[in-house]
Scaffold this motif. Structure first.
Motif, mmCIF file in Angstrom:
data_model
loop_
_atom_site.group_PDB
_atom_site.id
_atom_site.type_symbol
_atom_site.label_atom_id
_atom_site.label_comp_id
_atom_site.label_asym_id
_atom_site.label_seq_id
_atom_site.Cartn_x
_atom_site.Cartn_y
_atom_site.Cartn_z
ATOM 1 N N ALA A 151 -9.955 7.446 12.219
ATOM 2 C CA ALA A 151 -9.690 6.029 12.464
ATOM 3 C C ALA A 151 -8.454 5.806 13.320
ATOM 4 N N ALA A 152 -7.409 6.601 13.099
ATOM 5 C CA ALA A 152 -6.153 6.369 13.818
ATOM 6 C C ALA A 152 -6.318 6.561 15.319
ATOM 7 N N ARG A 153 -7.197 7.450 15.734
ATOM 8 C CA ARG A 153 -7.409 7.681 17.165
ATOM 9 C C ARG A 153 -8.457 6.746 17.756
ATOM 10 N N ARG A 154 -9.450 6.363 16.966
ATOM 11 C CA ARG A 154 -10.596 5.665 17.530
ATOM 12 C C ARG A 154 -10.560 4.147 17.324
ATOM 13 N N LEU A 155 -9.886 3.678 16.287
ATOM 14 C CA LEU A 155 -9.929 2.262 15.958
ATOM 15 C C LEU A 155 -8.580 1.600 16.235
ATOM 16 N N SER A 156 -8.631 0.315 16.534
ATOM 17 C CA SER A 156 -7.411 -0.433 16.817
ATOM 18 C C SER A 156 -6.623 -0.662 15.534
ATOM 19 N N PRO A 157 -5.321 -0.929 15.654
ATOM 20 C CA PRO A 157 -4.525 -1.199 14.442
ATOM 21 C C PRO A 157 -5.046 -2.383 13.646
ATOM 22 N N GLN A 158 -5.525 -3.425 14.327
ATOM 23 C CA GLN A 158 -6.044 -4.589 13.616
ATOM 24 C C GLN A 158 -7.249 -4.219 12.765
ATOM 25 N N VAL A 159 -8.160 -3.411 13.313
ATOM 26 C CA VAL A 159 -9.359 -3.007 12.573
ATOM 27 C C VAL A 159 -8.976 -2.132 11.384
ATOM 28 N N ARG A 160 -8.068 -1.210 11.591
ATOM 29 C CA ARG A 160 -7.659 -0.325 10.495
ATOM 30 C C ARG A 160 -6.985 -1.108 9.380
ATOM 31 N N ARG A 161 -6.123 -2.046 9.730
ATOM 32 C CA ARG A 161 -5.450 -2.853 8.709
ATOM 33 C C ARG A 161 -6.465 -3.687 7.921
ATOM 34 N N SER A 162 -7.429 -4.268 8.624
ATOM 35 C CA SER A 162 -8.454 -5.058 7.947
ATOM 36 C C SER A 162 -9.299 -4.191 7.023
ATOM 37 N N HIS A 163 -9.700 -2.997 7.500
ATOM 38 C CA HIS A 163 -10.499 -2.097 6.672
ATOM 39 C C HIS A 163 -9.749 -1.710 5.410
ATOM 40 N N GLN A 164 -8.483 -1.372 5.557
ATOM 41 C CA GLN A 164 -7.698 -0.909 4.406
ATOM 42 C C GLN A 164 -7.614 -1.986 3.336
ATOM 43 N N GLN A 165 -7.310 -3.196 3.731
ATOM 44 C CA GLN A 165 -7.158 -4.277 2.762
ATOM 45 C C GLN A 165 -8.483 -4.642 2.107
ATOM 46 N N ASN A 166 -9.528 -4.768 2.900
ATOM 47 C CA ASN A 166 -10.812 -5.190 2.349
ATOM 48 C C ASN A 166 -11.459 -4.114 1.492
ATOM 49 N N TRP A 167 -11.324 -2.849 1.890
ATOM 50 C CA TRP A 167 -11.906 -1.784 1.083
ATOM 51 C C TRP A 167 -11.142 -1.602 -0.222
ATOM 52 N N HIS A 168 -9.853 -1.795 -0.188
ATOM 53 C CA HIS A 168 -9.094 -1.719 -1.443
ATOM 54 C C HIS A 168 -9.541 -2.809 -2.406
ATOM 55 N N THR A 169 -9.812 -3.987 -1.870
ATOM 56 C CA THR A 169 -10.305 -5.088 -2.701
ATOM 57 C C THR A 169 -11.672 -4.760 -3.294
ATOM 58 N N ALA A 170 -12.576 -4.244 -2.441
ATOM 59 C CA ALA A 170 -13.923 -3.902 -2.919
ATOM 60 C C ALA A 170 -13.872 -2.814 -3.983
ATOM 61 N N GLU A 171 -13.019 -1.824 -3.776
ATOM 62 C CA GLU A 171 -12.887 -0.732 -4.743
ATOM 63 C C GLU A 171 -12.395 -1.255 -6.088
ATOM 64 N N LEU A 172 -11.424 -2.144 -6.047
ATOM 65 C CA LEU A 172 -10.881 -2.717 -7.275
ATOM 66 C C LEU A 172 -11.958 -3.502 -8.043
ATOM 67 N N MET A 173 -12.749 -4.290 -7.334
ATOM 68 C CA MET A 173 -13.780 -5.101 -7.986
ATOM 69 C C MET A 173 -14.889 -4.240 -8.571
ATOM 70 N N LEU A 174 -15.333 -3.218 -7.841
ATOM 71 C CA LEU A 174 -16.438 -2.393 -8.316
ATOM 72 C C LEU A 174 -16.039 -1.592 -9.553
ATOM 73 N N GLU A 175 -14.860 -0.976 -9.523
ATOM 74 C CA GLU A 175 -14.399 -0.225 -10.688
ATOM 75 C C GLU A 175 -14.219 -1.140 -11.891
ATOM 76 N N GLY A 176 -13.611 -2.292 -11.670
ATOM 77 C CA GLY A 176 -13.410 -3.223 -12.767
ATOM 78 C C GLY A 176 -14.718 -3.705 -13.361
ATOM 79 N N ALA A 177 -15.722 -3.921 -12.511
ATOM 80 C CA ALA A 177 -17.022 -4.385 -13.004
ATOM 81 C C ALA A 177 -17.664 -3.350 -13.919
ATOM 82 N N ILE A 178 -17.551 -2.074 -13.562
ATOM 83 C CA ILE A 178 -18.158 -1.033 -14.392
ATOM 84 C C ILE A 178 -17.519 -0.988 -15.775
#
Length: 579
Positions: A248-275
């Motif tokens: 990701a660091a070589r291929r994706l822009s900083p904006q995309v990487r920052r968005s991915h990190q925040q949104n995936w952390h949110t999704a991970e938190l919700m899925l684990e909590g739901a289980i």
């Protein structure tokens, strides 16, 4: 509407639990289980019935993908053998031994069903890694635990699927072994291809939101085709995550990487909590079903305690020889380091040699094939030197081994895997309850005492302030060298274009020449043009600094945490300039 209301309440519970559990000193999964149990006791409590296949195919792939994205590839590569031993060999061993324990406890249970239960309780949970990381232990120990929890989930579920299939037809041990290997290999290949393609697609998406939405489909693009060909979709999701996170660091822009990190952390938190909430909601119903069984609930609690002790003993018996191998590797590294320094023809520590090798590689990329090969060899030697330096400066001794054993908690995958047992499983409610109790007991006992255990064992800690200062100075040296090289490159480029610039100066002196305009047709002032040039110049320097950091990351001259912090600073500055 009732389901919508339950979802809203669940999101609120997950959010508040995440904030409050560190202050309470209780692992958030335990709080969520307790909330689920409390909700099930209410007269108007929801009756939730979740298809186990939905958890297996819809929840676990994104969870494992998110974990794969966040694992530093350099740390994973350095301890690949140890991680492979813990995540595959230990999982197989635990499955076999726990299968024997279940067969002994339930004589009416066939061997395939016993091994299926052994596979359910064999994978560890990432909750322990989060607790250990917060306590500031050695990054190498954290990387081992993260890597183990990443792949042993998938390995356990492959074994579970093979065991369940064996209950329907007679299969040989050789057949199961071949199926396991083929499943893993196919999954790795498909996951690697999907990860590379996803990077290529997202690198060409200019809309950050669209790129993030596409990333949510990547784990399923890896897992669904892999499952269709009979391989492990979860392994494919993990590999796709590793490839995506590393590139990701070589291929994706900083904006995309920052968005991915925040949104995936949110999704991970919700899925684990739901289980864990679902576990709490189903726990009392499961206990009620088991209470009507001949063996009863007390037997389930006793069996869960026995399994929990057996799992810890098995883990300790496996970790002990692994530490012996690590000590041998450390002694060999001590012998090899002088040879590596001489090979680089430079005195000083391996990290310094690695920085010099990375700088040599950035300078021009020699056109002559022989010189290029020499530089590649130098990079490989520097990488090996940095790896051996890690073995010496971050050893794994008995103290670290004790933490590795105690951190082997069972959690989300054990809960999810237990729910996937077919409805015709003999004594299904009792077996599912035992798996639930193993996960809950592990989180409560091991997770609740992890801080105390770290204080007792006192394992190797993270870098001291003095070591961090030295590392920061080394990183500054790399960045300064990259900036100087890029500035030299820009000066040479400008020198070659002086003729063209001279012609442009003549054109600007011509009164008939039209003044430059922007996209909307308004004249552009010289001050605005100069500001744009300064911004572009600074962005070019940031990109050069990022490439330098990625070069030394590939070598492994610095810790992943320090590199991640430096990359985050560069990303933040580039985002600010590009706004």
């Amino acid at each position: 509407m009732e389901l919508l209301g339950v979802g809203v309440v669940a999101l609120v519970a997950i959010a508040f639990t995440t904030v409050l559990s560190p202050r309470l000193g209780v692992a958030s999964p335990l709080v969520l289980v307790a909330l689920g149990v409390g909700a099930s006791l209410l007269p108007f409590g929801p009756e939730i019935s979740v298809d186990p296949q939905l958890i297996l195919a819809g929840v676990l792939p994104p969870l494992l993908y998110a974990a794969g994205v966040s694992v530093p590839a350099t740390d994973f590569r350095r301890d690949f053998r140890s991680i492979g031993a813990l995540s595959v060999a230990l999982t197989i061993l635990t499955t076999v031994l726990m299968g024997a324990v279940f067969y002994w406890m339930f004589p009416a249970l066939s061997w395939p069903w016993a091994f299926a239960l052994g596979a359910i309780v064999s994978p560890t949970d990432a909750v322990a890694t989060a607790i250990v990381k917060r306590q500031g232990v050695s990054p190498r120990l954290v990387a081992l635990l993260e890597g183990e929890s990443l792949f042993n989930d998938a390995a356990a579920l492959v074994l579970l699927r093979a065991a369940v299939a064996a209950t329907a037809s007679a299969v040989s041990l050789w057949t199961v072994a071949v199926e396991f290997v083929v499943s893993m290999v196919l999954a790795v290949v498909i996951g690697w291809i999907v990860g590379r393609i996803s990077l290529w697609v997202r690198s060409r998406m200019t809309d950050v939101t669209a790129a993030t939405v596409f990333s949510f489909a990547v784990p399923f693009l890896a897992s669904l085709p892999t499952d269709a060909v009979g391989a492990s979709g979860l392994v494919a999701a993990v590999v796709a995550g590793l490839v995506s996170g590393n590139g990701a660091a070589r291929r994706l822009s900083p904006q995309v990487r920052r968005s991915h990190q925040q949104n995936w952390h949110t999704a991970e938190l919700m899925l684990e909590g739901a289980i864990y909430l679902i576990l709490g909601l189903e726990l009392l119903d499961t206990i009620e079903d088991v209470s009507q069984d001949d063996l009863g609930v007390l037997f389930a609690f006793g069996a869960a305690g026995l399994v929990l002790v057996a799992v810890l003993v098995t883990r300790a018996a496996f970790v002990a020889p692994l530490l012996v191998v690590q000590r041998y590797a450390a002694r060999r590294s001590q012998q090899l380091r002088p040879r590596l320094r001489r090979a680089l023809r430079q005195p000083g520590p391996a990290a310094g040699a690695a920085r010099r090798a990375a700088r040599w590689l950035r300078r021009g990329r020699p056109a002559i094939a022989h010189e290029s090969r020499v530089e590649e060899v130098k990079q490989r030697i520097a990488q090996t030197g940095a790896d051996h330096g890690l073995l010496l400066h971050s050893p794994l001794g008995p103290r670290e081994g004790g933490v590795m054993v105690w951190a082997g908690m069972r959690g989300v995958v054990t809960v999810a895997a237990a729910q996937t047992l077919p409805s015709d499983t003999p004594g299904r409610s009792l077996l599912v309850l035992i798996a639930y109790l193993v996960a809950i007991g592990s989180l409560a006992i091991q997770g609740g005492t992890m801080t105390w255990m770290l204080q007792l064992l006192r394992p190797a800690r993270a870098a001291t302030p003095e070591e961090l200062a030295v590392e920061s100075a080394g990183l500054r040296e790399v960045l300064d060298a990259a900036v100087e090289d890029e500035r030299q490159h820009l000066r040479e480029t400008r020198a070659r274009s002086r003729g063209r610039r001279a012609a442009e100066e003549v054109d600007r002196a011509d009164p008939d020449t039209v003044s430059p305009t922007d996209d909307q047709g308004f004249p552009v002032s010289s001050e605005s043009t100069a500001a744009d040039e300064d911004r572009d110049h600074r962005i070019a320097l940031i990109r050069a600094e990022r490439e330098a950091l990625l070069d030394v990351r590939a070598i492994g001259a610095f810790s992943s945490a320090a590199l991640a912090a430096a990359l985050a600073q560069l990303d933040a500055e580039q985002i600010r300039l590009e706004l």
